[in-house]
Design an enzyme around this catalytic site. Sequence first.
Site, PDB file in Angstrom:
ATOM      1  N   PHE A  37     -23.270  36.482   0.290  1.00 10.68           N
ATOM      2  CA  PHE A  37     -22.035  37.207   0.571  1.00 10.68           C
ATOM      3  C   PHE A  37     -21.195  37.323  -0.702  1.00 10.68           C
ATOM      4  CE2 PHE A  37     -17.591  37.567   1.728  1.00 10.68           C
ATOM      5  CZ  PHE A  37     -17.618  38.579   2.685  1.00 10.68           C
ATOM      6  N   ASP A  38     -21.049  36.187  -1.398  1.00 12.64           N
ATOM      7  CA  ASP A  38     -20.262  36.206  -2.624  1.00 12.64           C
ATOM      8  C   ASP A  38     -20.845  37.162  -3.656  1.00 12.64           C
ATOM      9  OD1 ASP A  38     -18.541  34.446  -1.536  1.00 12.64           O
ATOM     10  OD2 ASP A  38     -19.346  32.675  -2.538  1.00 12.64           O
ATOM     11  N   LEU A  84       7.840  36.201  25.903  1.00  9.59           N
ATOM     12  CA  LEU A  84       7.470  36.118  27.313  1.00  9.59           C
ATOM     13  C   LEU A  84       8.318  35.078  28.024  1.00  9.59           C
ATOM     14  CD1 LEU A  84       3.567  36.017  27.111  1.00  9.59           C
ATOM     15  CD2 LEU A  84       4.975  37.924  27.853  1.00  9.59           C
ATOM     16  N   LYS A 119      -3.111  31.270  26.118  1.00 13.16           N
ATOM     17  CA  LYS A 119      -1.917  31.435  25.292  1.00 13.16           C
ATOM     18  C   LYS A 119      -2.173  30.710  23.978  1.00 13.16           C
ATOM     19  CE  LYS A 119       2.953  30.175  25.502  1.00 13.16           C
ATOM     20  NZ  LYS A 119       3.274  30.724  24.214  1.00 13.16           N
ATOM     21  N   GLU A 183      -1.727  37.028  17.695  1.00 10.44           N
ATOM     22  CA  GLU A 183      -1.192  35.784  17.162  1.00 10.44           C
ATOM     23  C   GLU A 183      -2.021  35.347  15.956  1.00 10.44           C
ATOM     24  OE1 GLU A 183       1.234  35.143  19.308  1.00 10.44           O
ATOM     25  OE2 GLU A 183       1.841  33.061  18.956  1.00 10.44           O
ATOM     26  N   TYR A 233      -4.268  40.534  21.340  1.00  9.82           N
ATOM     27  CA  TYR A 233      -4.079  40.527  22.792  1.00  9.82           C
ATOM     28  C   TYR A 233      -3.276  41.718  23.319  1.00  9.82           C
ATOM     29  CZ  TYR A 233       0.084  37.810  21.257  1.00  9.82           C
ATOM     30  OH  TYR A 233       1.206  37.369  20.627  1.00  9.82           O
ATOM     31  N   LYS A 320       2.878  27.400  30.841  1.00  8.70           N
ATOM     32  CA  LYS A 320       2.570  26.401  29.812  1.00  8.70           C
ATOM     33  C   LYS A 320       2.108  25.113  30.462  1.00  8.70           C
ATOM     34  CE  LYS A 320       4.879  26.446  25.819  1.00  8.70           C
ATOM     35  NZ  LYS A 320       5.924  26.447  24.825  1.00  8.70           N
ATOM     36  N   CYS A 417       5.307  -6.860  -1.547  1.00 12.09           N
ATOM     37  CA  CYS A 417       5.561  -7.636  -2.763  1.00 12.09           C
ATOM     38  C   CYS A 417       6.894  -8.382  -2.731  1.00 12.09           C
ATOM     39  CB  CYS A 417       5.514  -6.726  -3.989  1.00 12.09           C
ATOM     40  SG  CYS A 417       6.865  -5.534  -4.018  1.00 12.09           S
ATOM     41  N   CYS A 438       3.762  -3.720  -7.223  1.00 12.71           N
ATOM     42  CA  CYS A 438       3.589  -3.815  -5.769  1.00 12.71           C
ATOM     43  C   CYS A 438       2.134  -3.510  -5.382  1.00 12.71           C
ATOM     44  CB  CYS A 438       4.537  -2.851  -5.068  1.00 12.71           C
ATOM     45  SG  CYS A 438       4.291  -2.800  -3.292  1.00 12.71           S
TER      46      CYS A 438
HETATM   47  S1  IVH Z   1       1.539  38.890  25.119  1.00 13.70           S
HETATM   48  C1  IVH Z   1       5.292  41.487  25.436  1.00 13.70           C
HETATM   49  N1  IVH Z   1      -0.518  37.250  25.109  1.00 13.70           N
HETATM   50  O1  IVH Z   1       3.390  33.465  23.144  1.00 13.70           O
HETATM   51  C2  IVH Z   1       4.255  40.489  25.511  1.00 13.70           C
HETATM   52  N2  IVH Z   1       1.463  36.595  23.989  1.00 13.70           N
HETATM   53  O2  IVH Z   1       5.617  32.353  24.642  1.00 13.70           O
HETATM   54  C3  IVH Z   1       3.632  40.218  24.215  1.00 13.70           C
HETATM   55  N3  IVH Z   1       1.283  34.439  22.831  1.00 13.70           N
HETATM   56  O3  IVH Z   1       5.672  35.978  22.313  1.00 13.70           O
HETATM   57  C4  IVH Z   1       2.966  38.923  24.156  1.00 13.70           C
HETATM   58  N4  IVH Z   1      -0.791  34.034  23.388  1.00 13.70           N
HETATM   59  O4  IVH Z   1       3.854  35.202  20.542  1.00 13.70           O
HETATM   60  C5  IVH Z   1       0.760  37.462  24.718  1.00 13.70           C
HETATM   61  N5  IVH Z   1      -2.437  35.933  25.122  1.00 13.70           N
HETATM   62  C6  IVH Z   1      -1.168  36.139  24.737  1.00 13.70           C
HETATM   63  C7  IVH Z   1      -0.459  35.212  23.949  1.00 13.70           C
HETATM   64  C8  IVH Z   1       0.861  35.469  23.594  1.00 13.70           C
HETATM   65  C9  IVH Z   1       0.270  33.599  22.726  1.00 13.70           C
HETATM   66  C10 IVH Z   1       2.612  34.181  22.230  1.00 13.70           C
HETATM   67  C11 IVH Z   1       3.380  35.398  21.854  1.00 13.70           C
HETATM   68  C12 IVH Z   1       4.541  35.399  22.833  1.00 13.70           C
HETATM   69  C13 IVH Z   1       4.706  33.946  23.100  1.00 13.70           C
HETATM   70  C14 IVH Z   1       5.433  33.712  24.414  1.00 13.70           C
END
Ligand code: IVH
Length: 673
Positions: A37-38, A84, A119, A183, A233, A320, A417, A438
Amino acid sequence: MEREKAAVEIERLRVEIDRHNYLYYVEANPVISDFEFDRLLERLLELERQFPDLVTPDSPSQRVGGQITKEFSSVRHREPMLSLANTYSQGEVMDFYNRLGKLLREEGVEERDVVAELKFDGVAVSLVYRDGLFVQGATRGDGLRGDDITVNLRTIGTIPLRLDSGSCAGLQGDDREIEVRGEVFMRKDDFERLNEGRPEEDRFANPRNATAGTLKLQDSAEVARRSMTFVAYYLKGIADESALHFERLSLLEKLGFFTGGHYRLCSDLKEIDSFIDEWSEKRWKLPYETDGVVLKLNAVHLWDRIGATSKSPRWAIAYKYPAQQAETELLGVVFQVGRLGTITPVAELEPVRLAGSTVSRSTLHNFDEIERLGVQLHDRVVIEKSGEVIPKIIRALPEKRTLFSEPIQVPSSCPSCGTQLVKPEGEVSWYCPNEQGCPAQIRGRILHFTSRNAMDIRSLGSALVDQLVVSGLVRDAGDLYSLEMHQVVQLDRMGEKSALNLLHALDESRKRSYDRLLYALGIRHVGQATARELARAYPLFEDLQRADEAALASVPDIGPVVARSIVDFFARPSATETLRKLQAAGFSFREEEPEEPANRTFEGLTVIFTGALERYGRSQASELVRARGGKVTGSVSRKTSLVVAGKEAGSKLEEARQLGVRVIGEEEFETML
Ligand code: IVH
């Protein structure tokens, strides 16, 4: 070569490199070695050097970075970048789902399919592609405007610089622009590697902080060195507005994006709940951190009609996972003395199971932290582990306090020490000022010097270093090189063979590169990256030693604090003494030829990696095999000699077993190295 021929060759190379890049980063299934690759990349760079007018922003050569940005300009988002609504309860997920049903019925829609995704715990960014080319990448900022960090994002392997034209045809809407959001994060192994190369005092607390810090760097070459990953996403701006979210995710994959692949269409609450339950344990096995599940209405064309509050859309929600916590007893506190004399209180805990491992120690950082927590010896405490981060005490439970609890005494003298401790103004930590005498500090400096990213002297473990320091044989790293056979053999548990090995390893270490040596010196705030910058800016050590603060501060990524610390270091008589010994030992204090491999144990072997290794990145491991005479390939065949299987090894492991190929784990791999 003529210009026209070069243009054709350049294009061919770009297509080929892009393909291998995709196979490596997105599919995690490279078909050529890093070396090959390099070579392709080198060839492309060479042609682009000859014909600079043929360089384009989407050329893979642009991924290596190099551009220095003074300040990022601010750009307006096509659509506001909302966050979100978060929830920690599955009951609230049900409320969300019911509310969604009601809103949809008001629109005359019965169906309410939802896509469940992981997430990702990172930093949200928005990417704009114009005519299939990556033209702009920005942070969320205040939601309306963000920072233009395109130069830094270009270095990320999972961000295509141009979209697959076959899949792209007919994709774009009238304005020829599509927007991809996602992300940026750091995989656990990439994060650990980055932190390992940083001085203890400057380590990042978690991959998220490391990512945020890296995206803000003004030196894109350094950004390129710290591997980050982009996961997509969200896709907007395509001509077919009726495309469902689920379809858009697979479209993103066709375009060359990494989505993680773990998303599922759910058509009722039961399916949503089972996705959440399923990933609550499975997520620990992923090579990156996820802190929850995101649920989105599949019908993207209804998103606008369902609408948003000022902060977050009504068509999506983030669930979460509760933080992993456990209650235990604080049995004691020990005070560690670091190589720079910093005193760190460390909690000794009644061992307790937490997020897949047993925890018996946790750092308390400093005495302010003890005060903030109001914690006493023998208190019941709550510890927490989020993702990969080392567990920490988040609160004491004073209501459970017994007669046995007693305040934690700040030691007035050094536990190693006995010297009176000091607390410099404006700092949170206490220090032992006995830099020269020390034992704990001497030991810390030597262990740093011999550590993997520094001189990498593996036969010199901490027990041996202790003996060398206590016996007075070694007072600084320089003394290691005047050790003699008769001194080494007299140490505990040291046979003639191990003694010879140690002397040999020390001998070998003299060949380490100049930047490693600079890092090994243990100058405060000088980690691997800074050491590399210094080596580049001062190829001759004498010039570095003589440089003043202003000159040092003009080196990329070196600020006034680091510059000051470098000048302070060289001003110390002890440093001069150590450097004199190292010079006498034959270290070349200048940029020189690359390191030689330690052995040829992989000579003639064809090796395959599958799954995630804990202590090595994929490319690092491949490099080590090649340096020892082996070949690394991507797919298992009868010609494969060896499969190295890490965590979550997949289909390749199966194939290897079926073909009867030898499979080894990480430990055995390390032994072979
Ligand atoms: S959708 C308008 N999908 O988590 C909606 N966000 O706590 C756009 N995040 O602001 C975001 N995984 O920065 C979406 N599968 C996922 C995600 C995700 C992580 C982040 C994102 C969001 C925050 C909310």
